[in-house]
Design a protein around this motif. Structure first.
Motif, PDB file in Angstrom:
ATOM      1  N   ASN A  40      -2.320   1.217  -3.991  1.00  0.00           N
ATOM      2  CA  ASN A  40      -3.528   0.393  -4.366  1.00  0.00           C
ATOM      3  C   ASN A  40      -3.233  -0.915  -4.505  1.00  0.00           C
ATOM      4  O   ASN A  40      -4.042  -1.809  -4.557  1.00  0.00           O
ATOM      5  N   LEU A  41      -1.982  -1.251  -5.252  1.00  0.00           N
ATOM      6  CA  LEU A  41      -1.614  -2.648  -5.613  1.00  0.00           C
ATOM      7  C   LEU A  41      -1.356  -3.397  -4.349  1.00  0.00           C
ATOM      8  O   LEU A  41      -1.817  -4.485  -4.188  1.00  0.00           O
ATOM      9  N   LEU A  69      -6.306   3.214  -9.273  1.00  0.00           N
ATOM     10  CA  LEU A  69      -5.050   2.851  -9.878  1.00  0.00           C
ATOM     11  C   LEU A  69      -5.261   3.342 -11.443  1.00  0.00           C
ATOM     12  O   LEU A  69      -4.210   3.926 -11.764  1.00  0.00           O
ATOM     13  N   TRP A  70      -6.190   3.143 -11.942  1.00  0.00           N
ATOM     14  CA  TRP A  70      -6.257   3.663 -13.427  1.00  0.00           C
ATOM     15  C   TRP A  70      -6.917   5.172 -13.247  1.00  0.00           C
ATOM     16  O   TRP A  70      -6.532   5.721 -14.560  1.00  0.00           O
ATOM     17  N   PHE A  71      -7.531   5.343 -12.305  1.00  0.00           N
ATOM     18  CA  PHE A  71      -8.028   6.804 -12.673  1.00  0.00           C
ATOM     19  C   PHE A  71      -6.918   7.815 -12.634  1.00  0.00           C
ATOM     20  O   PHE A  71      -6.766   8.779 -13.163  1.00  0.00           O
ATOM     21  N   CYS A 249     -13.633  14.343   0.195  1.00  0.00           N
ATOM     22  CA  CYS A 249     -12.233  14.819  -0.944  1.00  0.00           C
ATOM     23  C   CYS A 249     -12.573  14.457  -2.349  1.00  0.00           C
ATOM     24  O   CYS A 249     -11.842  15.320  -3.159  1.00  0.00           O
ATOM     25  N   PHE A 250     -13.511  13.728  -2.522  1.00  0.00           N
ATOM     26  CA  PHE A 250     -13.869  13.482  -3.937  1.00  0.00           C
ATOM     27  C   PHE A 250     -14.824  14.318  -4.315  1.00  0.00           C
ATOM     28  O   PHE A 250     -14.921  14.986  -5.518  1.00  0.00           O
ATOM     29  N   THR A 279      -6.483  12.293  -4.331  1.00  0.00           N
ATOM     30  CA  THR A 279      -7.393  11.551  -3.785  1.00  0.00           C
ATOM     31  C   THR A 279      -7.203   9.957  -4.043  1.00  0.00           C
ATOM     32  O   THR A 279      -7.335   9.189  -3.040  1.00  0.00           O
ATOM     33  N   PRO A 280      -6.633   9.610  -5.185  1.00  0.00           N
ATOM     34  CA  PRO A 280      -6.270   8.131  -5.289  1.00  0.00           C
ATOM     35  C   PRO A 280      -5.161   7.799  -4.458  1.00  0.00           C
ATOM     36  O   PRO A 280      -5.005   6.614  -4.372  1.00  0.00           O
ATOM     37  N   LEU A 281      -4.147   8.757  -4.149  1.00  0.00           N
ATOM     38  CA  LEU A 281      -3.181   8.264  -2.948  1.00  0.00           C
ATOM     39  C   LEU A 281      -3.777   8.141  -1.575  1.00  0.00           C
ATOM     40  O   LEU A 281      -3.234   7.447  -0.670  1.00  0.00           O
TER      41      LEU A 281
END
Length: 311
Positions: A40-41, A69-71, A249-250, A279-281
């Motif tokens: 994400n960065l 990133l924060w989730f 997926c979310f 999911t964040p990945l």
């Protein structure tokens, strides 16, 4: 908050696993977390430095990467601590409250953001000539701000309803992070009314957003079918496919956990891993591997770095 709230510390039991799997799970989730943060960065960096990506779609993608990133950071580090030692699952009352608020704030904001992103794709495909004027910088900022404000208000309702109850007895939360359903089971009062309000609150947000997303994509499909060239249709479908994958997926795990009558702690924990950890990945992977513009920007940055090192 009630003065009868005598519990000062909760204990997160974490994911149910055999002791022999603790180290393996720790290594696996640590690797996923590091890849999530870096991925994400990287998206934030690429969109920032490449002027060709300064468009509404990538503006919203920047918001999505920042949220993811924060989730992940809200839940995964505490889960890793619990995997390392039994005492790692301890969390103070107020830290638990902050974690629940942050989790629902980021999660609901992401839900609203997916809706805005689908609307953006609808305008881009259905009204290509008017798109730039309809989705101006000011409009994008207004829509993004609306998602963050709506997420904040939604989370405030969840947190207030959950922690206004007295907690005076059991303090073991059968989950790896502080979430409303397992916390309410520890309350020293009748929770049926509050559970119903939370159920309706989440249900209205999730079903409303999902309905608007489906409506946008049905309209998009009809617009794509009107495109004369097969290349144009393929490009339009490819652009929307990434968003559809991430949305499913979310939403599917969220509906499974929050919008079914009988909640099972073990099953909820396993499913929650999918949308809090994976999911964040998945978002940076999907939006980079399936996106030619982002891949071009990545190669451009790579070439610049290689060129600078040679000089």
């Amino acid at each position: 908050m009630s003065n009868a709230s005598l519990v000062t510390t909760f204990f997160l039991t974490g994911l149910l696993h055999t002791p022999s799997l603790g180290t393996t799970l720790f290594g696996l989730f640590l690797l996923i977390y590091v890849l999530t943060v870096l991925g994400n960065l990287l998206i934030l960096l690429v969109i920032r430095v490449d002027s060709r990506l300064h468009t509404p779609m990538y503006y919203f993608l920047t918001n999505l990467s920042f949220i993811d990133l924060w989730f992940s950071t809200v839940t995964v580090p505490k889960m890793l601590m619990a995997l390392m030692s039994p005492s790692g699952g301890a969390i103070s009352f107020h830290s638990c409250m902050a974690q629940l608020y942050s989790f629902h704030f980021l999660g609901s904001t992401e839900c609203f953001l997916y809706t805005v992103m689908s609307y953006d794709r609808y305008l881009a495909i259905s009204y290509p000539l008017r798109y730039s004027s309809m989705m101006s910088g000011r409009t994008c900022a207004f829509l993004a701000a609306g998602t963050w404000l709506s997420g904040s208000l939604h989370s405030a309702v969840q947190t207030t309803l959950t922690f206004r109850l007295p907690y005076c007895g059991p303090n073991q939360i059968h989950h790896y992070f502080c979430d409303a359903p397992p916390i309410l089971k520890l309350a020293c009062a009748d929770t049926s009314a509050i559970e119903m309000v939370i159920f309706v609150n989440i249900g209205v947000v999730a079903s409303g957003c999902f309905f608007l997303i489906v409506l946008s994509y049905v309209s998009i499909v009809f617009s794509i079918l009107r495109i004369r060239t097969s290349e144009g249709r393929h490009r339009a479908f490819q652009t929307c496919a990434s968003h559809c994958i991430v949305v499913l997926c979310f939403f599917v795990p969220c509906v499974f956990i929050y919008l079914r009558p009988d909640s099972k702690d073990i099953m909820d924990g396993v499913v929650a891993v999918f949308y809090t950890v994976l999911t964040p990945l998945l978002n940076p992977a999907v939006y980079t591997l399936r996106n030619k513009e982002v891949k071009k920007a990545l190669f451009k940055i790579k070439d610049k770095i290689t060129h600078s090192q040679r000089n």
